[in-house]
Enzyme design. Structure first.
Site, PDB file in Angstrom:
ATOM      1  N   LEU A 102       1.035  -1.322   0.104  1.00 50.89           N
ATOM      2  CA  LEU A 102      -0.058   0.163  -0.012  1.00 50.89           C
ATOM      3  C   LEU A 102       1.031   1.048  -0.180  1.00 50.89           C
ATOM      4  O   LEU A 102       1.907   1.268   0.514  1.00 50.89           O
ATOM      5  CB  LEU A 102      -0.752   0.089   1.257  1.00 50.89           C
ATOM      6  CG  LEU A 102      -2.008  -0.995   1.352  1.00 50.89           C
ATOM      7  CD1 LEU A 102      -2.841  -1.024   2.550  1.00 50.89           C
ATOM      8  CD2 LEU A 102      -2.868  -0.745   0.276  1.00 50.89           C
ATOM      9  N   ASP A 103       0.313   2.182  -0.631  1.00 47.54           N
ATOM     10  CA  ASP A 103       1.318   3.446  -0.633  1.00 47.54           C
ATOM     11  C   ASP A 103       1.535   4.060   0.726  1.00 47.54           C
ATOM     12  O   ASP A 103       0.804   3.862   1.596  1.00 47.54           O
ATOM     13  CB  ASP A 103       0.655   4.769  -1.717  1.00 47.54           C
ATOM     14  CG  ASP A 103       0.404   4.300  -2.856  1.00 47.54           C
ATOM     15  OD1 ASP A 103       1.035   3.470  -3.428  1.00 47.54           O
ATOM     16  OD2 ASP A 103      -0.771   4.685  -3.426  1.00 47.54           O
ATOM     17  N   LEU A 104       2.598   5.089   0.853  1.00 46.28           N
ATOM     18  CA  LEU A 104       2.723   5.479   2.210  1.00 46.28           C
ATOM     19  C   LEU A 104       1.386   5.947   2.838  1.00 46.28           C
ATOM     20  O   LEU A 104       1.336   5.886   3.887  1.00 46.28           O
ATOM     21  CB  LEU A 104       3.832   6.700   1.954  1.00 46.28           C
ATOM     22  CG  LEU A 104       4.181   7.343   3.175  1.00 46.28           C
ATOM     23  CD1 LEU A 104       4.960   6.562   4.017  1.00 46.28           C
ATOM     24  CD2 LEU A 104       5.176   8.715   2.779  1.00 46.28           C
ATOM     25  N   THR A 106      -1.554   5.431   2.108  1.00 47.20           N
ATOM     26  CA  THR A 106      -2.791   4.677   1.833  1.00 47.20           C
ATOM     27  C   THR A 106      -3.093   3.690   3.301  1.00 47.20           C
ATOM     28  O   THR A 106      -1.845   3.340   3.821  1.00 47.20           O
ATOM     29  CB  THR A 106      -2.729   3.536   0.680  1.00 47.20           C
ATOM     30  OG1 THR A 106      -2.395   4.485  -0.381  1.00 47.20           O
ATOM     31  CG2 THR A 106      -4.230   2.948   0.775  1.00 47.20           C
TER      32      THR A 106
END
Ligand code: URA
Length: 237
Positions: A102-104, A106
């Site tokens: 997951l993105d930073l 998210t």
């Protein structure tokens, strides 16, 4: 190994709950009640029980879900010392790693395992496992924009496959709109880039489901072990 770690990794309860239980006198080592979490045990020779039940030796494989908060990198190690998701599962064996990323910024459902076969199956594009996201986006996308998102939009890594996109609610001043998005691809920053492509950047993003596994009411920053039936269901997708 520390007593609470041994008990928690056997899947009985979270480390927090186990620590509390030990202080309350629920933990025994070789029949003797141990009130202090941190008590060292020998995993080869000691017999451990918790709440009257024998604790089985460590499972060969671990499977858990974390409710990732924003601000944590999905990586095992960061050279610059920034917070990573590993800090949130720091009491578990080093062998576990996140399944996908997951993105930073998210939030939400992130799986961990030390079972390479499980990770491979979940990540392989041919399995097309559905993932549900809640996305809060800027402005109020119109019907055309939503239709484009459903059919697929062009992002730097290619055209996205058809997606399920449902408008949940728009703020009164139309400053933001909440959507539920279901995709089965794993292109980098996919949901963010999809909304950006139609002119409505994502303000907040949270994954709530992978296959039939839902985040549910798991507290932000907390993790829980998966039940054997949940692991089996994911492997059969
Ligand atoms: N899509 C994104 O844009 N970010 C994520 O972290 C996951 C899906």
């Amino acid at each position: 190994m520390r007593l609470e770690k041994y008990i928690a990794t056997s899947g009985i309860a979270s480390r927090r709950a186990v620590k509390k239980g030990i202080r309350a006198g629920l933990g025994t080592v070789n029949g003797e009640t141990i009130f202090v979490p941190g008590h060292p045990i020998d995993v080869e020779t000691d017999t451990v029980a918790f709440d009257g039940k024998p604790v089985e030796p460590l499972m060969e494989h671990l499977y858990l879900m974390l409710n990732k908060p924003a601000g944590y990198l999905t990586t095992r190690r960061d050279e610059r010392g920034r917070p990573t998701v590993m800090h949130l599962v720091g009491d578990l064996p080093d062998s576990i790693y996140p399944v996908g990323r997951l993105d930073l910024e998210t939030e939400g459902l992130l799986l961990f395992t030390n079972d390479g076969n499980f990770a491979y199956r979940l990540l392989h594009p041919s399995h097309e496992i559905e993932k549900t996201y809640l996305a809060w986006v800027k402005g109020g996308p119109n019907g055309t924009a939503i239709q484009q998102l459903r059919q697929g939009v062009r992002i730097p890594s290619g055209k996205t496959a058809p997606a399920k996109v449902k408008r949940l609610k728009t703020s009164r001043d139309e400053a933001s709109t909440q959507f539920e998005v279901v995709i089965h691809e794993g292109k980098k920053r996919q949901v963010r880039l999809m909304f950006k492509a139609v002119g409505h950047p994502v303000i907040r993003l949270k994954r709530t489901r992978i296959g039939n596994l839902r985040l549910g009411s798991l507290r932000q920053g907390a993790y829980r072990f998966l039940a054997a039936s949940e692991v089996k269901a994911l492997m059969e997708l």
